[in-house]
Write a protein that holds these residues in place. Structure first.
Motif, PDB file in Angstrom:
ATOM      1  N   TRP A 218      30.327  28.193  27.749  1.00 52.04           N
ATOM      2  CA  TRP A 218      28.914  28.657  27.842  1.00 52.04           C
ATOM      3  C   TRP A 218      28.832  29.936  28.234  1.00 52.04           C
ATOM      4  CZ3 TRP A 218      25.139  26.581  25.072  1.00 52.04           C
ATOM      5  CH2 TRP A 218      25.377  25.265  24.748  1.00 52.04           C
ATOM      6  N   CYS A 219      29.631  30.248  29.120  1.00 50.32           N
ATOM      7  CA  CYS A 219      29.799  31.726  29.672  1.00 50.32           C
ATOM      8  C   CYS A 219      30.074  32.681  28.607  1.00 50.32           C
ATOM      9  CB  CYS A 219      30.559  31.935  31.012  1.00 50.32           C
ATOM     10  SG  CYS A 219      30.130  31.020  32.449  1.00 50.32           S
ATOM     11  N   GLY A 220      31.219  32.243  27.968  1.00 53.47           N
ATOM     12  CA  GLY A 220      31.711  33.067  26.759  1.00 53.47           C
ATOM     13  C   GLY A 220      30.612  33.256  25.727  1.00 53.47           C
ATOM     14  N   LYS A 221      29.991  32.141  25.692  1.00 50.48           N
ATOM     15  CA  LYS A 221      28.867  32.189  24.427  1.00 50.48           C
ATOM     16  C   LYS A 221      27.833  33.404  24.830  1.00 50.48           C
ATOM     17  CE  LYS A 221      29.127  27.394  23.006  1.00 50.48           C
ATOM     18  NZ  LYS A 221      30.143  26.928  23.671  1.00 50.48           N
ATOM     19  N   VAL A 270      36.593  34.902  30.229  1.00 50.74           N
ATOM     20  CA  VAL A 270      35.853  33.990  30.796  1.00 50.74           C
ATOM     21  C   VAL A 270      36.317  32.637  30.307  1.00 50.74           C
ATOM     22  CG1 VAL A 270      33.225  34.018  30.617  1.00 50.74           C
ATOM     23  CG2 VAL A 270      34.381  35.203  28.892  1.00 50.74           C
ATOM     24  N   THR A 271      37.424  32.273  31.143  1.00 55.53           N
ATOM     25  CA  THR A 271      38.378  31.150  30.675  1.00 55.53           C
ATOM     26  C   THR A 271      38.250  30.036  31.982  1.00 55.53           C
ATOM     27  OG1 THR A 271      40.525  31.914  31.352  1.00 55.53           O
ATOM     28  CG2 THR A 271      39.564  32.379  29.016  1.00 55.53           C
ATOM     29  N   LYS A 286      45.105  49.451  22.418  1.00 55.82           N
ATOM     30  CA  LYS A 286      45.063  50.848  22.266  1.00 55.82           C
ATOM     31  C   LYS A 286      44.596  51.513  23.341  1.00 55.82           C
ATOM     32  CE  LYS A 286      41.363  49.958  19.410  1.00 55.82           C
ATOM     33  NZ  LYS A 286      39.955  50.115  18.677  1.00 55.82           N
ATOM     34  N   ASP A 287      44.666  52.846  23.051  1.00 56.36           N
ATOM     35  CA  ASP A 287      44.633  54.027  24.200  1.00 56.36           C
ATOM     36  C   ASP A 287      43.064  53.637  24.811  1.00 56.36           C
ATOM     37  OD1 ASP A 287      44.972  56.083  26.098  1.00 56.36           O
ATOM     38  OD2 ASP A 287      44.051  57.307  24.711  1.00 56.36           O
ATOM     39  N   GLN A 288      42.928  53.476  26.078  1.00 58.75           N
ATOM     40  CA  GLN A 288      41.391  53.662  26.811  1.00 58.75           C
ATOM     41  C   GLN A 288      40.809  52.191  26.412  1.00 58.75           C
ATOM     42  OE1 GLN A 288      39.401  57.358  27.356  1.00 58.75           O
ATOM     43  NE2 GLN A 288      40.313  57.828  25.586  1.00 58.75           N
ATOM     44  N   ALA A 289      41.557  51.197  26.461  1.00 55.00           N
ATOM     45  CA  ALA A 289      40.941  49.687  26.131  1.00 55.00           C
ATOM     46  C   ALA A 289      40.410  49.380  27.576  1.00 55.00           C
ATOM     47  CB  ALA A 289      42.015  48.682  25.839  1.00 55.00           C
ATOM     48  N   ILE A 290      39.446  48.684  27.791  1.00 55.87           N
ATOM     49  CA  ILE A 290      38.606  48.584  28.917  1.00 55.87           C
ATOM     50  C   ILE A 290      38.724  46.809  29.229  1.00 55.87           C
ATOM     51  CG2 ILE A 290      36.388  48.355  29.953  1.00 55.87           C
ATOM     52  CD1 ILE A 290      35.858  50.978  28.521  1.00 55.87           C
ATOM     53  N   LEU A 291      39.241  46.587  30.236  1.00 54.10           N
ATOM     54  CA  LEU A 291      39.466  45.199  30.591  1.00 54.10           C
ATOM     55  C   LEU A 291      38.355  44.536  31.814  1.00 54.10           C
ATOM     56  CD1 LEU A 291      43.263  45.189  31.091  1.00 54.10           C
ATOM     57  CD2 LEU A 291      41.864  44.747  29.058  1.00 54.10           C
ATOM     58  N   ALA A 292      37.702  43.397  31.563  1.00 61.32           N
ATOM     59  CA  ALA A 292      36.815  43.018  32.458  1.00 61.32           C
ATOM     60  C   ALA A 292      37.073  41.278  32.415  1.00 61.32           C
ATOM     61  CB  ALA A 292      35.369  43.437  32.121  1.00 61.32           C
ATOM     62  N   ASN A 293      36.722  40.900  33.875  1.00 63.65           N
ATOM     63  CA  ASN A 293      36.799  39.743  33.936  1.00 63.65           C
ATOM     64  C   ASN A 293      35.579  39.081  34.531  1.00 63.65           C
ATOM     65  OD1 ASN A 293      37.862  36.964  34.684  1.00 63.65           O
ATOM     66  ND2 ASN A 293      37.553  37.369  36.629  1.00 63.65           N
ATOM     67  N   ALA A 294      35.185  37.712  33.872  1.00 60.12           N
ATOM     68  CA  ALA A 294      33.851  37.067  34.149  1.00 60.12           C
ATOM     69  C   ALA A 294      34.243  35.756  34.698  1.00 60.12           C
ATOM     70  CB  ALA A 294      32.793  37.090  33.097  1.00 60.12           C
TER      71      ALA A 294
END
Length: 419
Positions: A218-221, A270-271, A286-294
């Motif tokens: 549900w969070c991923g949705k 979101v796992t 790729k260069d400048q990929a952005i990673l975030a965790n929820a």
């Protein structure tokens, strides 16, 4: 309560009070509950420990519980989501608090232990750290606990493991699994607040870029839906074939993370699991990929792998850390891999948390009123509470809905159908 608390600075209280007043005006269901609690005092003589993200919405919940006659103590479920001004305002209201922003792991555990020194009768947990401590090293205090509630998916998973091993010491209610929680909080709350945190941190456009959402619960949705609304091309990575089909039919590309890694501009995990994005994925990005965790804990993106793989790292913006890889590529990690919506933002909107926190308050009341019947098990939120909270919200908004006629109710209950 200042002498009994551990906080950053009591002088911050005035601005914290303003934040609490703002959300109070946008949380009508909790306000209705507050009126009821002031009149009935259902928690009189009881101590309630709250381990949640310590920002304004949580503060209002703590005040509502206090209005029901409870002594309340709060601590943080995440050191980067604590707002020191809000915590100071709570202390001025007579609520014990043990938390400050940026607490070290040792300070964080000390704060958890202090709230257990309070010897609570009831608890509200978010992620399961408080419950885990009660089962590991604080079993004396666990014997006094009547029961409690769990706010989030990760905590419910830990409670299910305790129950499965027959080690759960008191009844807990899985508030996260209530319809009025996950259909709204997990989907719309996470969906909006995650992008609030990302946009605030990066100030970059989302439209036209590839967003990889890892996990389609549900969070991923919610995260995927809001990314789509911002104009992104969304890729979903899943391990569950049913959820993968659902993502496909919702209009998203579905592929393994190894295939998505070279394509993504933004990656959001979101796992509820650990090491979801690892070295083999960093090698492909790729260069400048952005990673975030929820997800609740900062384990979904392997920070160890990223740090070991990088040849240099530096903070380039508030809540943005750059990792330079051996070939010169740069990967950006937001909010130290912690919950981006709270560590880099203000969390879910007040109207969303109104539903979740009303469920928390009613569920504590359910435990208290039924304590002689409840076993040391994990319980669902009773359907009557779930629907009551939903009805109260509609009433607060002045919205009416239809009701069944007697004939319609009868029709739905019988197997003998006639025209």
């Amino acid at each position: 309560m200042l002498n009994e608390s551990m906080i950053r600075d009591i002088k911050l209280a005035p601005q914290g009070r303003l934040k609490i007043e703002w959300v109070e005006n946008h949380m009508p269901v909790l306000s209705l509950l507050k009126k009821q609690f002031i009149s009935e005092k259902p928690f009189a003589g009881k101590r309630i420990a709250v381990c949640l993200h310590l920002e304004a919405k949580t503060a209002y919940l703590a005040k509502v519980l206090q209005s029901g006659g409870a002594e309340v103590a709060v601590t943080a479920s995440n050191p980067l989501s604590t707002q020191d001004d809000v915590v100071a305002a709570l202390v001025e209201e007579g609520i014990r608090a043990y938390a400050w922003y940026g607490a070290s792991p040792e300070e964080y555990e000390a704060h958890l232990n202090k709230v257990l020194d309070f010897q609570p009768d009831l608890i509200i947990d978010d992620g399961g750290d408080l419950v885990a401590l009660l089962h590991r090293t604080r079993q004396t205090e666990a014997g006094k606990v009547i029961g409690g509630c769990e706010e989030t998916t990760t905590g419910v998973l830990r409670l299910k493991a305790l129950e499965r091993e027959k080690k759960l010491l008191f009844p807990m209610v899985a508030v996260n699994d209530a319809l009025s929680k996950y259909l709204f909080d997990n989907r719309y709350g996470t969906g909006q607040s995650v992008w609030d945190g990302i946009n605030r941190s990066t100030n970059l456009v989302v439209a036209g870029k590839n967003v990889v959402v890892v996990g389609y619960g549900w969070c991923g949705k919610g995260v995927a839906l809001r990314a789509k609304g911002l104009g992104a091309k969304v890729i979903v990575c899943e391990i569950d074939p049913i959820r993968a089909n659902e993502a496909l039919m919702d209009g998203y590309q579905v592929m393994p993370l190894a295939e998505a890694a070279p394509l993504g501009d933004f990656f959001i995990t979101v796992t509820g699991n650990r090491d979801v994005i690892r070295k083999e994925h960093f090698a492909l990005m790729k260069d400048q990929a952005i990673l975030a965790n929820a997800g609740h804990f900062d384990v979904e993106i392997s920070k160890t792998d990223l740090a070991q793989y990088a040849v240099g790292r530096r903070k380039v913006r508030q809540n943005v850390e750059e990792f330079r890889l051996p070939d010169g590529r740069r990967i950006y990690l937001l909010a130290e891999g912690r919950l981006v919506n709270l560590a880099a933002g203000d969390g879910h909107p007040a109207e969303i948390m109104d539903l979740s926190f009303a469920l928390q308050a009613y569920s504590l009341l359910f435990i208290l009123e039924n304590r002689e019947k409840l076993e040391a098990k994990l319980y669902r939120v009773p359907d009557s509470i779930d629907r009551k909270v939903a009805r109260l919200r509609l009433e607060a908004l002045g919205i009416k809905i239809d009701t069944l006629t007697l004939e319609q109710e009868t029709y739905l209950k019988t197997w003998q159908l006639d025209n």
